[in-house]
Design an enzyme around this catalytic site. Structure first.
Site, PDB file in Angstrom:
ATOM      1  N   HIS A 229       0.837  -1.208   0.000  1.00  0.00           N
ATOM      2  CA  HIS A 229       0.000   0.000   0.000  1.00  0.00           C
ATOM      3  C   HIS A 229       0.869   1.255   0.000  1.00  0.00           C
ATOM      4  O   HIS A 229       0.656   2.184  -0.795  1.00  0.00           O
ATOM      5  CB  HIS A 229      -0.908  -0.033   1.237  1.00  0.00           C
ATOM      6  CG  HIS A 229      -1.768   1.182   1.409  1.00  0.00           C
ATOM      7  ND1 HIS A 229      -3.128   1.159   1.201  1.00  0.00           N
ATOM      8  CD2 HIS A 229      -1.468   2.461   1.770  1.00  0.00           C
ATOM      9  CE1 HIS A 229      -3.621   2.362   1.426  1.00  0.00           C
ATOM     10  NE2 HIS A 229      -2.629   3.175   1.777  1.00  0.00           N
ATOM     11  N   GLU A 230       1.861   1.298   0.888  1.00  0.00           N
ATOM     12  CA  GLU A 230       2.720   2.487   0.978  1.00  0.00           C
ATOM     13  C   GLU A 230       3.584   2.647  -0.269  1.00  0.00           C
ATOM     14  O   GLU A 230       3.838   3.772  -0.718  1.00  0.00           O
ATOM     15  CB  GLU A 230       3.600   2.412   2.230  1.00  0.00           C
ATOM     16  CG  GLU A 230       2.834   2.441   3.542  1.00  0.00           C
ATOM     17  CD  GLU A 230       1.925   3.653   3.669  1.00  0.00           C
ATOM     18  OE1 GLU A 230       2.289   4.736   3.156  1.00  0.00           O
ATOM     19  OE2 GLU A 230       0.841   3.523   4.266  1.00  0.00           O
TER      20      GLU A 230
ATOM     21  N   HIS B 236       1.819   4.458  -2.983  1.00  0.00           N
ATOM     22  CA  HIS B 236       1.673   5.904  -2.790  1.00  0.00           C
ATOM     23  C   HIS B 236       2.788   6.677  -3.498  1.00  0.00           C
ATOM     24  O   HIS B 236       2.641   7.877  -3.748  1.00  0.00           O
ATOM     25  CB  HIS B 236       1.667   6.245  -1.303  1.00  0.00           C
ATOM     26  CG  HIS B 236       0.317   6.065  -0.664  1.00  0.00           C
ATOM     27  ND1 HIS B 236      -0.855   6.397  -1.303  1.00  0.00           N
ATOM     28  CD2 HIS B 236      -0.044   5.588   0.552  1.00  0.00           C
ATOM     29  CE1 HIS B 236      -1.873   6.129  -0.507  1.00  0.00           C
ATOM     30  NE2 HIS B 236      -1.413   5.634   0.627  1.00  0.00           N
TER      31      HIS B 236
ATOM     32  N   ASP C 236      -5.281   0.464  -1.518  1.00  0.00           N
ATOM     33  CA  ASP C 236      -5.769  -0.733  -0.824  1.00  0.00           C
ATOM     34  C   ASP C 236      -5.905  -1.906  -1.783  1.00  0.00           C
ATOM     35  O   ASP C 236      -5.418  -3.015  -1.517  1.00  0.00           O
ATOM     36  CB  ASP C 236      -7.135  -0.451  -0.176  1.00  0.00           C
ATOM     37  CG  ASP C 236      -7.018   0.281   1.148  1.00  0.00           C
ATOM     38  OD1 ASP C 236      -5.913   0.308   1.719  1.00  0.00           O
ATOM     39  OD2 ASP C 236      -8.036   0.825   1.612  1.00  0.00           O
TER      40      ASP C 236
ATOM     41  N   GLU D 150      -6.667   6.364  -1.767  1.00  0.00           N
ATOM     42  CA  GLU D 150      -6.438   5.336  -0.753  1.00  0.00           C
ATOM     43  C   GLU D 150      -7.094   4.018  -1.160  1.00  0.00           C
ATOM     44  O   GLU D 150      -6.545   2.942  -0.910  1.00  0.00           O
ATOM     45  CB  GLU D 150      -6.963   5.801   0.603  1.00  0.00           C
ATOM     46  CG  GLU D 150      -6.170   6.930   1.236  1.00  0.00           C
ATOM     47  CD  GLU D 150      -4.754   6.517   1.622  1.00  0.00           C
ATOM     48  OE1 GLU D 150      -4.496   5.303   1.768  1.00  0.00           O
ATOM     49  OE2 GLU D 150      -3.900   7.414   1.768  1.00  0.00           O
TER      50      GLU D 150
END
EC number: 3.4.24.-
Length: 713
Positions: A562-563, A566, A619, A615
């Protein structure tokens, strides 16, 4: 006469040759039977091995604790294909909250460390941290001091009619003291942060102040008058605690709330400022002085950011220029006609800021205000926190490097860190594979993305500086503890601000973590191009080297993926990837928005799909990438483990572990949270993952096995 090899043989001469051929055929038939038997036996042997020697149950203490946690948090009577969130998270007394439970466990660990007896070097960071903690826990001494230390501070600011004679001092002199010495910012906030634009060099930024009565939703507008009444009651109570009679305290509280309300009217929501391109203004101190002349900007900023050398040509980033203009006009008007109102506003705000370091009467008044405001905003009441938890939080805020070193030694040893880094490497490899297969990304953008990923920095556990006790000791040299807890608290406030300034003044400023090492929150820093995974996150039940790999990949691995995604969020923004196939990309994003909008939500949710789109994308991609990495791992390595008594295969356990991370009550979510509600963070990604439906045997058309899915990452 023909050649000798053409002569015919008699029947008797041909007999041995035919017998030889039949014997050869028999041998081949026998060999084929033997081979078939061998293959059948091998197949049966492999079947036996995979059935009886396949995934072994993990029955170590850490696995049994995890099993108990899973059994206690989930509801196994719920069909996983229709409501996997309840299947994983809905325990008997309400929805469990994995993040909150782990946060409290980490604080409990710090508490045990601070309560443990030990001998520390005189003047060391450890000694001062333990002294501060013990001073915070000494409630008898704090109660005995009462409001005396606070009244002494008020007198240094010229006094106040409520506490004694008031000497009207220079407004900007008082403002400088409030901000630099006492950490109270009544009219604006000023802080050092990386510049929002590359190369992200540190710059002073000016923003709105923080208000307790800040309204966030339309429904709160209806109860605005009630909120103001509660705030007046609170300020009135502060006045009486400082020795005023009720009538006088009421008058000063009313003056303060009127001034607060007028300031509040100048605020604009961040989304509105961003839409109007008014969120970032680069101005010099001189220019700001002309636009908001009531504040002596140079002297105030110099006091706050000592030892920085500032001048009138220093550039600043201002986040709400209109607010500062209006605030300045209001202050000038107040200094001419209502000077006492401004003093009441500043002093009562200071008392509110310092309430965590005051006796229980002040803290209880503050707590009752917060509970009443939450009730009016239809939010659940805050639980009662024990004194030790408040003291651990304050000690951690002021002595973070010291507590970080203690926590890492206790909870994030070399073997745990090595296992976490190994997991991260596998997740990163899976991201690389994904990037190479994206249908909407151009070849040029793909190379840029891969290069960006290669240059990424990663920090796990704690900042490298935090585990060096000599550095921590030097940072705390200016802290003077005592004689009262309030004085110790203020000394730590000043020291912390000075350390923050010094860190930005370094020739090569190091990355200051946005989260404490014991917090349960990973993040990506754009300015430093770094992902951070605190030690507090990489703990049971999210991660442990002794867990089945399915658990670590499903929980911690999904967070890591997930990070990492980003890093590429700008590609998803309008105009963020001009070289990409924008039609395919926009179709995928629209699909994602529709996908989440199709899920039913509780009536108390105020979910906005467009607000959470980035987000949601992270996810969905995070789960898919972590599952890809786990599938690769399970093929290449034997000895897979699972948890006993759950009746879950390793693949099913992967998805169960992902959902466990997302367990949280809807009421605990901040309205401004950019993430979807907890149930959607489970159902959204899993319903978009065909492998979930495959391994849980979900019939087509059920909630977790829809007829159509979105393809983004």
């Amino acid at each position: 006469m023909g050649p000798p090899w053409s002569q015919e043989s008699s029947p008797e001469e041909r007999l041995p040759t035919e017998w030889s051929r039949q014997l050869t055929r028999a041998r081949w038939v026998l060999l084929a039977v033997l081979l078939c038997g061998l293959l059948l036996g091998s197949s049966m042997l492999w079947f036996y091995i995979f059935r009886n020697c396949g995934p072994c149950p993990c029955e170590t203490p850490v696995c049994m604790e995890l099993l108990d946690h899973y059994l206690a948090s989930g509801n196994r009577s719920v069909a996983p294909c229709t409501d996997f969130f309840s299947f994983a998270c809905e325990k008997a007394n309400g929805t469990s909250d994995s993040f909150q439970a782990l946060t409290e466990e980490n604080k409990s660990r710090l508490w045990r460390l601070l309560e443990a007896p030990g001998s520390w070097h005189l003047g060391s960071g450890e000694e001062k941290a333990f002294q501060f903690y013990n001073s915070c826990m000494d409630t008898d001494a704090i109660e005995a001091s009462g409001s005396g230390p606070l009244i002494q501070i008020i007198e240094e600011l010229g006094g106040w009619n409520i506490t004694g004679n008031w000497t009207s001092l220079d407004f900007n002199q008082n403002l400088r003291l409030l901000m630099s010495q006492y950490g109270h910012f009544p009219f604006f906030r000023a802080y050092l942060r990386p510049h929002p634009a590359p190369p992200h060099t540190p710059i002073i930024q000016i923003d709105q102040p923080e208000f307790d009565i800040l309204l966030q939703q339309e429904q709160e507008q209806k109860v605005y008058a009630q909120i103001l009444r509660e705030y007046v009651t609170y300020l009135n109570r502060l006045g009486t605690l400082l020795g005023s009679n009720p009538q006088e305290a009421q008058q000063h509280a009313s003056w303060s709330i009127v001034f607060t309300s007028r300031l509040f009217q100048f605020l604009r929501p961040q989304q509105q400022q961003q839409a109007q391109d008014k969120l970032f203004h680069v101005v010099t101190i001189d220019e700001l002085q002309e636009m908001a002349p009531a504040i002596d900007w140079l002297s105030c900023l110099q006091a706050i950011f000592t030892p920085m050398s500032l001048n009138s040509s220093q550039t600043l980033v201002v986040h709400d220029l209109d607010y500062l203009r209006n605030m300045s006009q209001l202050v000038e008007e107040g200094l001419l006609n209502h000077r006492e109102s401004i003093q009441s506003y500043m002093i009562l705000g200071l008392v509110d800021t310092l309430s965590p370091a005051l006796d229980t009467k002040f803290q209880e008044a503050r707590r009752e205000l917060i509970q009443e405001l939450r009730k009016l905003k239809e939010r659940p009441p805050l639980p009662a926190y024990p004194r030790w938890m408040k003291c651990v939080e304050q000690t951690g805020a002021f002595f973070e490097p010291t507590l970080a070193a203690l926590f890492v030694r206790e909870a994030f040893g070399p073997s745990i860190q090595s296992a976490a880094m190994e997991l991260f490497a596998e997740i990163k490899d899976a991201v690389i594979i994904r990037l190479k297969k994206l249908s909407w990304i151009s070849e040029e953008t793909q190379k840029e993305a891969l290069n960006k990923l290669a240059q990424l920095q990663v920090e796990m556990g704690a900042p490298k500086r935090a585990v060096k006790p000599d550095i921590a000791t030097q940072e705390y040299n200016d802290i003077q503890l005592g004689p009262s807890f309030l004085q110790s608290f203020l000394s730590c406030v000043r020291s912390l601000r000075a350390r923050n300034v010094q860190s930005f003044l370094q020739p090569f400023p190091y990355h200051r973590w946005q989260k404490s090492p014991w917090e349960v929150n990973a993040y990506y820093s754009i300015s430093d191009h770094m992902v951070v995974f605190p030690a507090g996150l990489l703990q049971p039940p999210f991660f442990h080297p002794g867990y089945p790999r399915a658990v670590n990949f499903g929980a911690a691995g999904s967070i890591m993926a997930h990070e990492l995604l980003h890093i590429f969020y700008q590609l998803l923004l309008p105009g963020g990837c001009p070289a990409c196939d924008t039609h395919v990309l926009q179709e995928a994003l629209l699909c994602l928005e529709r996908h989440y909008a199709a899920f039913p939500l509780p009536s108390i949710s105020s979910f906005n799909g467009s607000h959470t789109l980035l987000e949601n994308a992270a996810d969905i991609g995070g789960v898919a990438i972590a599952f890809q990495a786990y599938s690769k791992r399970i093929v290449e390595h034997t000895g897979e483990l699972t948890l006993p008594n759950l009746d879950l295969s390793p693949y099913q356990l992967f998805f169960r572990s992902y959902a466990q991370v997302m367990c949280r009550g809807l009421s605990s979510q901040d309205p401004q949270d950019p993430h979807s509600p907890p149930s959607l963070r489970v159902h959204g990604p899993l319903s978009n993952t065909p492998d979930f439906a495959k391994h849980f045997h979900c019939p087509r058309g059920t909630l977790l096995n829809p007829s159509a899915r979105c393809k983004l990452w």
